[in-house]
Write an enzyme that holds these catalytic residues in place. Structure first.
Site: not given
Ligand code: 2IT
Length: 447
Positions: A124, A164
């Site tokens: 993240k 996100d």
């Molecule tokens: O919390 C999540 O799963 C996302 N923000 C998507 C992450 C992604 O790599 O598509």
């Protein structure tokens, strides 16, 4: 493992990191019993290794606003775990972003990604940049400055960011433009959530919300219920809320609430297609006010300032906004008004007190890492399309998404069914995700 001992040592080291500690405690408490039946995990100190990110990049992001003022933010990428594939997870731009928030999200992402059936590790990232009130040009300059640092940490086979909170298709476009310039690499697979004309999956914007509703359907069917005709309260009005409202309406439910940081809109007759479309304009405006919905549709929506979506009477609650947005009091208020199902669509949307209240009352509850995994799963499908230079139709992607959500539901049932037949979806999701990552770490040795 003894959860109490591990938590005490983490609390000593990271006492200020509340969200991170909350996320770790929930997973460890769920898996303790199963874990302790595996002495080989204990010998390899799997859990002690799994709670620490592989690495965290922190960098300064400096940019110039429309008035010519120099602005400085902090940027981060938390590469949490790569046991089952390259690092994968979104970027969050929000004024409240801290290392604790991104560590909790990266930790959750690791297990969520394991549930998707696809080979992706957990990560993240993001920044404390606040998109509220920013112009398009400011968003672009910030994204460019952010990528000026981030590009060295990522790559299509290494670490693949996506959106996100505060990061959607527009931001991914700006980020990719700068990545390509700096890296001199033209592989669009380095980011997911891209535009449809340059490697984006046709269904990625809808995928988190659609997947959440497919999961909800499976959960309801298993409990002998149907979504048709039910009232649904959705929190937020961003990308996830938009997808959830779209699919819930399509499946015959009535979405009676959407909310924002400023309050809630009550929509007595259910949200309409025009209103759902307007959610996109509201997000693009960067105003962050749900009141705009009632201003635009005064006959259909009634705005109440300072109230949450959980003050609206509904059958099914779908938190779609932010962590800890539904607390113990909200859970009690919902249940007092007759709510009998809550599917967490946001990451860690419910506080531990709310989850306990739902579980004590034996209402249907499922956690974010299972319910919202359709988003990152469709990102995984986008990576496959990019790597093989093909493009699937919306129908093909939707079929794959359906299959994945069904598999996730099955895994929750398999690992979460208790002796009395009750399905604990929190345990189910945590154990299924954890065991897969633990096994992969074990097989790869002490690294
Ligand atoms: O919390 C999540 O799963 C996302 N923000 C998507 C992450 C992604 O790599 O598509």
């Amino acid at each position: 493992m003894k959860v109490a001992e591990i938590m005490a040592s983490l609390e000593k080291k990271y006492g200020q990191e509340k969200e991170y500690l909350q996320a770790v405690r929930e997973v460890l408490e769920s898996v303790e019993e199963v874990y302790n039946q595996h002495p080989e995990f204990e010998a390899a100190k799997i859990v002690e290794r799994m709670v620490e990110p592989d690495r965290i990049f922190t960098f300064r992001v400096t940019w110039v606003d429309d008035k010519g003022n120099v602005q400085t933010n902090l940027g981060y990428r938390v590469q949490f775990n790569s046991a089952i594939g390259p690092y994968k997870g979104g970027l969050r731009f929000h004024k409240a972003v801290t290392p604790s928030m991104l560590k909790f999200l990266g930790f959750e992402q690791t297990f969520k990604n394991a549930l998707t059936t696809l080979p992706m590790g957990g990560a993240k990232g993001g920044s404390d940049f606040d998109p509220v009130g920013k112009s398009n040009a400011e968003i672009m300059r910030f994204c460019q400055a952010f990528m000026y640092e981030l590009w060295q940490c990522i790559g299509p086979d290494q670490d693949i960011p996506a959106g996100d909170v505060g990061v959607g298709g527009r931001e991914i476009g700006f980020l990719y433009g700068m990545y390509k310039k700096l890296a001199r690499e033209y592989n669009t697979g380095v980011l997911t959530g891209k535009g449809g004309t340059w490697g984006g999956s046709i269904l990625r914007p809808e995928a988190t919300g659609f997947g959440a509703l497919y999961f909800t359907q499976h959960l309801l069917h298993k409990a002998g219920k149907d979504i048709k005709g039910k009232t649904v309260a959705v929190s937020g009005f961003g990308n996830v809320a938009w997808g959830a409202a779209t699919k819930a309406t399509e499946l015959g439910a009535k979405v009676v609430a959407v909310s924002g940081p400023d309050g809630v809109c009550y929509i007595k007759d259910g949200i309409t297609a025009d209103m759902i479309n307007y959610m996109l304009d509201m997000r693009a405006s960067n105003r962050n006010k749900v009141e705009d919905m009632a201003t635009k549709f005064p006959k259909l929506a009634v705005f109440t300032p300072g109230k949450k979506a959980w003050s609206i009477k509904c059958d099914i609650a779908l938190p779609c906004a932010f962590q800890n947005e539904l607390n113990g009091d909200d859970a009690k208020e919902l249940m007092a008004n007759g709510t009998w199902c809550c599917c967490e669509v946001s990451n860690m949307g419910c506080t531990p007190e709310a989850i306990k209240a739902f579980q004590d009352a034996r209402i249907l509850f499922a956690p974010g890492k299972a319910v919202n995994a359709g988003g990152v799963a469709t990102s995984g499908l986008e990576m496959t399309q990019n790597a093989t230079h093909i493009s699937w139709s919306a129908k093909e992607v939707d079929e794959k998404l359906h299959f994945i959500m069904e598999s996730i539901h099955e895994a929750c049932v398999k690992f979460g069914t208790q002796k009395d037949g009750h399905i604990d979806y929190v345990k189910g999701a945590n154990i299924a995700g954890f065991m897969k990552v633990a096994q992969a770490m074990l097989e790869q040795g002490i690294i």
